[in-house]
Write an enzyme that holds these catalytic residues in place. Structure first.
Site, PDB file in Angstrom:
ATOM      1  N   GLY A  45       0.842  -1.192   0.000  1.00 42.77           N
ATOM      2  CA  GLY A  45       0.000   0.000   0.000  1.00 42.77           C
ATOM      3  C   GLY A  45       0.875   1.239   0.000  1.00 42.77           C
ATOM      4  CD  GLN A  50       3.452   5.848   2.373  1.00 38.73           C
ATOM      5  OE1 GLN A  50       2.424   5.355   1.928  1.00 38.73           O
ATOM      6  NE2 GLN A  50       4.379   5.137   2.984  1.00 38.73           N
ATOM      7  CB  CYS A  95       4.745   2.448   7.226  1.00 42.51           C
ATOM      8  SG  CYS A  95       4.488   3.941   6.261  1.00 42.51           S
ATOM      9  CG  LEU A  96       6.747   0.811   1.342  1.00 43.77           C
ATOM     10  CD1 LEU A  96       6.173   1.091  -0.036  1.00 43.77           C
ATOM     11  CD2 LEU A  96       7.934  -0.130   1.249  1.00 43.77           C
ATOM     12  CG  HIS A 137      -1.006   1.936   7.043  1.00 43.70           C
ATOM     13  ND1 HIS A 137      -0.151   1.531   8.045  1.00 43.70           N
ATOM     14  CD2 HIS A 137      -0.243   2.629   6.163  1.00 43.70           C
ATOM     15  CE1 HIS A 137       1.065   1.965   7.781  1.00 43.70           C
ATOM     16  NE2 HIS A 137       1.044   2.637   6.632  1.00 43.70           N
ATOM     17  CD  GLU A 138      -1.084   2.934   2.445  1.00 45.14           C
ATOM     18  OE1 GLU A 138      -0.605   4.082   2.375  1.00 45.14           O
ATOM     19  OE2 GLU A 138      -0.396   1.930   2.747  1.00 45.14           O
ATOM     20  CG  HIS A 141       0.343   7.424   4.909  1.00 41.59           C
ATOM     21  ND1 HIS A 141       1.478   7.866   5.546  1.00 41.59           N
ATOM     22  CD2 HIS A 141       0.470   6.065   4.816  1.00 41.59           C
ATOM     23  CE1 HIS A 141       2.271   6.828   5.822  1.00 41.59           C
ATOM     24  NE2 HIS A 141       1.678   5.720   5.396  1.00 41.59           N
TER      25      HIS A 141
HETATM   26  C1  Y12 Z   1      -1.215  -3.934   6.670  1.00 39.62           C
HETATM   27  C2  Y12 Z   1      -0.515  -3.015   7.377  1.00 39.62           C
HETATM   28  C3  Y12 Z   1       0.020  -1.910   6.763  1.00 39.62           C
HETATM   29  C4  Y12 Z   1      -0.176  -1.720   5.420  1.00 39.62           C
HETATM   30  C5  Y12 Z   1       0.369  -0.501   4.775  1.00 39.62           C
HETATM   31  C6  Y12 Z   1       1.328  -0.784   3.663  1.00 39.62           C
HETATM   32  N1  Y12 Z   1       2.619  -1.144   4.165  1.00 39.62           N
HETATM   33  C7  Y12 Z   1       3.591  -1.611   3.378  1.00 39.62           C
HETATM   34  O1  Y12 Z   1       3.392  -1.789   2.192  1.00 39.62           O
HETATM   35  C8  Y12 Z   1       4.904  -1.853   4.008  1.00 39.62           C
HETATM   36  C9  Y12 Z   1       5.905  -2.405   3.342  1.00 39.62           C
HETATM   37  C10 Y12 Z   1       7.275  -2.507   3.828  1.00 39.62           C
HETATM   38  C11 Y12 Z   1       8.217  -3.071   2.981  1.00 39.62           C
HETATM   39  C12 Y12 Z   1       9.539  -3.120   3.370  1.00 39.62           C
HETATM   40  O2  Y12 Z   1      10.522  -3.600   2.517  1.00 39.62           O
HETATM   41  C13 Y12 Z   1      10.841  -4.924   2.482  1.00 39.62           C
HETATM   42  O3  Y12 Z   1      10.286  -5.736   3.176  1.00 39.62           O
HETATM   43  C14 Y12 Z   1      11.903  -5.285   1.520  1.00 39.62           C
HETATM   44  C15 Y12 Z   1       9.955  -2.598   4.564  1.00 39.62           C
HETATM   45  O4  Y12 Z   1      11.323  -2.556   4.792  1.00 39.62           O
HETATM   46  C16 Y12 Z   1      11.950  -3.208   5.785  1.00 39.62           C
HETATM   47  O5  Y12 Z   1      11.368  -3.757   6.647  1.00 39.62           O
HETATM   48  C17 Y12 Z   1      13.429  -3.146   5.743  1.00 39.62           C
HETATM   49  C18 Y12 Z   1       9.015  -2.069   5.429  1.00 39.62           C
HETATM   50  C19 Y12 Z   1       7.677  -2.014   5.053  1.00 39.62           C
HETATM   51  C20 Y12 Z   1      -0.892  -2.641   4.707  1.00 39.62           C
HETATM   52  C21 Y12 Z   1      -1.421  -3.742   5.329  1.00 39.62           C
HETATM   53 CO    CO Z   2       2.425   3.796   5.546  1.00 40.81          CO
END
Ligand code: Y12
Ligand code: CO
Length: 173
Positions: A45, A50, A95-96, A137-138, A141
């Site tokens: 997401g 962001q 969260c990214l 969550h989004e 933001h």
């Molecule tokens: C449930 C809870 C939160 C969401 C919001 C969207 N969140 C994400 O897309 C988070 C992604 C994310 C990706 C990461 O990178 C890797 O895993 C390679 C990251 O980085 C590290 O942990 C180093 C952190 C978050 C949607 C549904």
């Molecule tokens: Co986020």
């Protein structure tokens, strides 16, 4: 359009996003570029703030049972509005914009959202499970709220301490 992720504690993430009025080629370019950066960074997401665009735009692509994120599962929401909420659920969110940190957050279990698509057409989506959590969550933001703001005082203090430690470690390596 080449976008990069804005990371906490950047103040940009605290901005309130503005309603989208024009459903034109610029909006489509932003949506396509957001999708590219979200997939490249393993996200499920992403909100426009962001990537430093203060517009009420978010995208979601919840992985299927094989962990794939096919384009047909991509959801684009413009000017989303929560019209129904019920129940309670706890999920460990990431969260990214706050990489490497994952915290339990309480959200509504089921939500219903009115939104516009990239052409300005109005839709309603009823969501539960991970999609419901991701939408909430989004949407946070869009009003400058991060998942870490939802933690208890004690959890937030712990997060800030750990965050400072990781930043220091990154600098020295
Ligand atoms: C449930 C809870 C939160 C969401 C919001 C969207 N969140 C994400 O897309 C988070 C992604 C994310 C990706 C990461 O990178 C890797 O895993 C390679 C990251 O980085 C590290 O942990 C180093 C952190 C978050 C949607 C549904
Ligand atoms: Co986020």
């Amino acid at each position: 359009m080449n976008l990069s992720i804005v990371e906490y504690p950047d103040k940009k993430l605290r901005e309130k996003s503005l309603k989208v009025e024009k459903f034109d080629a610029n909006l489509h370019k932003l949506l396509d570029a957001m999708h590219s950066v979200m997939i490249k960074t393993n996200g499920i997401g992403l909100a426009a703030i962001q990537v430093a665009h203060a517009k009420q735009v978010l995208i979601l692509n919840i992985p299927d049972e094989d962990g794939e994120q096919p384009l047909e599962n991509l959801i684009e929401m413009i000017n989303p509005l929560l019209v129904y909420k019920e129940g309670e659920t706890i999920y460990q969110e990431g969260c990214l914009s706050v990489p490497s940190f994952y915290e339990d957050v309480t959200r509504y279990e089921n939500v219903s959202v009115n939104y516009q698509d990239r052409n300005g057409n109005t839709n309603t989506l009823e969501a539960t499970g991970l999609l419901s959590i991701a939408i909430q969550h989004e949407m946070d933001h869009l009003v400058g709220v991060l998942f870490i703001d939802k933690l208890s005082y004690a959890r937030r203090k712990k997060f800030e301490k750990e965050f400072k430690r990781v930043q220091k470690e990154k600098k020295s390596s």
